[in-house]
Write a protein that holds these residues in place. Structure first.
Motif, PDB file in Angstrom:
ATOM      1  N   VAL A 170      -5.361   2.748  -3.010  1.00  0.00           N
ATOM      2  CA  VAL A 170      -4.522   2.670  -1.798  1.00  0.00           C
ATOM      3  C   VAL A 170      -5.373   2.186  -0.619  1.00  0.00           C
ATOM      4  O   VAL A 170      -4.974   1.282   0.132  1.00  0.00           O
ATOM      5  N   LYS A 171      -6.577   2.764  -0.489  1.00  0.00           N
ATOM      6  CA  LYS A 171      -7.471   2.371   0.600  1.00  0.00           C
ATOM      7  C   LYS A 171      -7.868   0.897   0.445  1.00  0.00           C
ATOM      8  O   LYS A 171      -7.869   0.136   1.420  1.00  0.00           O
ATOM      9  N   GLY A 172      -8.170   0.489  -0.787  1.00  0.00           N
ATOM     10  CA  GLY A 172      -8.567  -0.898  -1.050  1.00  0.00           C
ATOM     11  C   GLY A 172      -7.461  -1.879  -0.693  1.00  0.00           C
ATOM     12  O   GLY A 172      -7.719  -2.944  -0.108  1.00  0.00           O
TER      13      GLY A 172
ATOM     14  N   LEU B 186      -6.777   7.087  -5.132  1.00  0.00           N
ATOM     15  CA  LEU B 186      -6.960   7.086  -3.669  1.00  0.00           C
ATOM     16  C   LEU B 186      -7.688   5.825  -3.219  1.00  0.00           C
ATOM     17  O   LEU B 186      -7.343   5.197  -2.206  1.00  0.00           O
ATOM     18  N   ALA B 187      -8.719   5.449  -4.006  1.00  0.00           N
ATOM     19  CA  ALA B 187      -9.502   4.252  -3.660  1.00  0.00           C
ATOM     20  C   ALA B 187      -8.635   2.998  -3.719  1.00  0.00           C
ATOM     21  O   ALA B 187      -8.819   2.053  -2.942  1.00  0.00           O
TER      22      ALA B 187
ATOM     23  N   TYR C  16     -12.598  -1.317  -7.026  1.00  0.00           N
ATOM     24  CA  TYR C  16     -12.475  -0.270  -5.996  1.00  0.00           C
ATOM     25  C   TYR C  16     -12.969   1.084  -6.491  1.00  0.00           C
ATOM     26  O   TYR C  16     -13.145   2.010  -5.713  1.00  0.00           O
TER      27      TYR C  16
ATOM     28  N   PRO D 165       0.815  -1.223   0.000  1.00  0.00           N
ATOM     29  CA  PRO D 165       0.000   0.000   0.000  1.00  0.00           C
ATOM     30  C   PRO D 165       0.852   1.278   0.000  1.00  0.00           C
ATOM     31  O   PRO D 165       0.589   2.200  -0.779  1.00  0.00           O
TER      32      PRO D 165
ATOM     33  N   GLU E 192       0.973   4.110  -3.038  1.00  0.00           N
ATOM     34  CA  GLU E 192       0.635   5.520  -2.806  1.00  0.00           C
ATOM     35  C   GLU E 192       1.755   6.429  -3.336  1.00  0.00           C
ATOM     36  O   GLU E 192       1.504   7.425  -4.010  1.00  0.00           O
TER      37      GLU E 192
ATOM     38  N   SER F 274      -9.431  10.111  -7.868  1.00  0.00           N
ATOM     39  CA  SER F 274     -10.137   9.425  -6.775  1.00  0.00           C
ATOM     40  C   SER F 274     -10.002   7.908  -6.897  1.00  0.00           C
ATOM     41  O   SER F 274      -9.984   7.199  -5.894  1.00  0.00           O
TER      42      SER F 274
ATOM     43  N   ALA G 297      -7.477   0.128 -10.194  1.00  0.00           N
ATOM     44  CA  ALA G 297      -8.534   0.305  -9.184  1.00  0.00           C
ATOM     45  C   ALA G 297      -9.893  -0.099  -9.749  1.00  0.00           C
ATOM     46  O   ALA G 297     -10.689  -0.762  -9.082  1.00  0.00           O
TER      47      ALA G 297
ATOM     48  N   GLN H   4      -5.026  -1.376   1.462  1.00  0.00           N
ATOM     49  CA  GLN H   4      -4.867  -1.409   2.928  1.00  0.00           C
ATOM     50  C   GLN H   4      -5.937  -2.317   3.544  1.00  0.00           C
ATOM     51  O   GLN H   4      -5.651  -3.137   4.421  1.00  0.00           O
ATOM     52  N   GLU H   5      -7.165  -2.175   3.042  1.00  0.00           N
ATOM     53  CA  GLU H   5      -8.258  -3.005   3.582  1.00  0.00           C
ATOM     54  C   GLU H   5      -8.056  -4.487   3.246  1.00  0.00           C
ATOM     55  O   GLU H   5      -8.345  -5.363   4.060  1.00  0.00           O
TER      56      GLU H   5
END
Ligand SMILES: [Fe+2]
Length: 386
Positions: free
Chosen positions: A323-325, A320-321, A308, A285, A289, A317, A303, A327-328
């Motif tokens: 990186v968040k995806g 960003l999604a 995501y 992640p 980023e 966006s 993404a 991490q999750e």
């Protein structure tokens, strides 16, 4: 720019593919086989099944099961000695990336002069090896279809990366039924490694028109199957999907390249013996980023392929999604942070972190990254993943 695409001349995929080993050995005119594997494969009986299949066709097989995780130059030399002593004429590599990588280098050394270290780097292997059949038992490394092997140099404490078309196996038998008993953490670690292979192949400066669709197919398969394979180990459809993804990920990165995640991951493996897939996963992640600004559109496509983000989202966006995806996804797969994996205090880690960063850079992989870091930025990224 021209692109070159190399894979084994025979790839057999599907349930029961490993049972083709004897027919393929016969086709390659083998009279005596050396099976290279690890102690677990011997204990769980999978090595015995392969030896049994070969014996039925009258092919005598010896076994060398001394390959460790993160195979070393010593493992390879011991395997080579067995090959010479048993007068074998074909190598079979059975297991995860470690036995397959060791088998590849043993097959090469059987036909090339030592020392092994002179083959590290790109295109340094002069002669083709002896015929080699590989049978992966994890869905992850993709080593079965790549011209790459990584062997630890025990003198210098570094991982030697070798890339040469002569390292390609002759035959890959890709049988997802061999992965049904993989434990959940291993499923997670090698599964994320697969995803990293495809993502790095797709954003690499060496990406090309042949590897792009293969990489995106791999990414889609991982998004659809990894979590289910982790949660429901007996789910055949998800195991099959991950095995195919691993094979495609290998085809993609070996003919494009890996990038910064792999470059930073190898020193963690060499110094702290963190399994390859896990050390990639903990870095993924933060490195994503950092790298997005260098290939925004491509990361946005990733993404969207993973679900995501949608076509409606802007590239920014979607990035960003992603990186968040990721991490999750690490959270769902119970992947800990870098600090937990290396099992030392940050102050101890910091004593060697600059050497790790320069070893990582020297491997060449970070040079293919969409954003190329210097030593200081790599140290920052290690800290971010801490
Ligand atoms: Fe990898």
């Amino acid at each position: 720019m021209v692109a070159q695409f190399n894979i084994p001349s025979t790839v057999i995929v599907g349930a029961g593919a490993s049972k083709e080993v004897a027919a393929q050995a016969k086709r390659l005119k083998a009279s005596r086989v050396l099976l290279i594997t690890d102690s677990y494969m011997e204990q769980c009986g999978m090595a015995g099944q392969i030896i049994g299949s070969l014996a039925k066709e009258g092919i005598a097989t010896s076994i060398f099961s001394g390959v460790q995780p993160d195979p070393t130059d010593r493992n390879v030399l011991e395997g080579l000695r067995h090959f010479q002593e048993t007068k074998a004429d074909l190598v079979v590599g059975l297991g995860g990336g470690s036995p397959m990588d060791a088998a590849k280098v043993i097959a090469i050394l059987a036909n090339n002069e030592l020392p092994m270290s002179q083959y590290a780097g790109y295109h340094n292997i002069h002669q083709p090896g002896v015929p080699l059949i590989v049978i992966p038992t994890t869905a992850g490394t993709g080593s079965e279809v790549t011209k790459v092997a990584v062997i630890s140099d025990t003198e210098r404490d570094v991982k030697m990366m070798m890339l040469d078309v002569n390292l390609l196996p002759t035959v890959a038998l890709v049988d997802y039924e061999l992965t049904m008993t993989m434990p959940a953490p291993l499923t997670a670690h090698v599964g994320v490694d697969t995803l990293v292979h495809a993502v790095e192949a797709y954003v690499s400066k060496k990406t090309n028109a042949i590897t792009d669709p293969i990489a995106l197919s791999c990414i889609r398969l991982v998004a659809e199957n990894l979590y289910t394979a982790f949660k429901e180990p007996h789910n055949k459809k998800s195991r099959e999907g991950m095995m195919l993804a691993a094979c495609q990920g290998g085809m993609a990165f070996a003919n494009s390249s890996v990038c910064l995640v792999h470059g930073m991951s190898r020193p963690i493996g060499a110094l702290y013996h963190v399994p390859h897939g896990l050390s990639n996963a903990v870095l993924f992640p933060a490195v994503t980023e950092y790298s997005i600004p260098g290939a925004l559109e491509r990361y946005a496509t990733i993404a969207r392929t993973m679900g995501y983000a949608s076509e409606m989202d802007s590239n920014e966006s979607a990035g960003l999604a992603l990186v968040k995806g990721l991490q999750e996804l690490n959270g769902k797969l119970e992947i800990p942070s870098l600090g937990v994996c290396v099992k030392v205090d940050l102050s101890v880690f910091d004593e060697r972190v600059e050497k790790m960063a320069s070893d990582g850079l020297a491997s060449g992989s970070p040079g293919n990254n969409p954003v190329v870091p210097d030593v200081e930025q790599i140290v920052e990224l290690y800290h971010k993943a801490w």
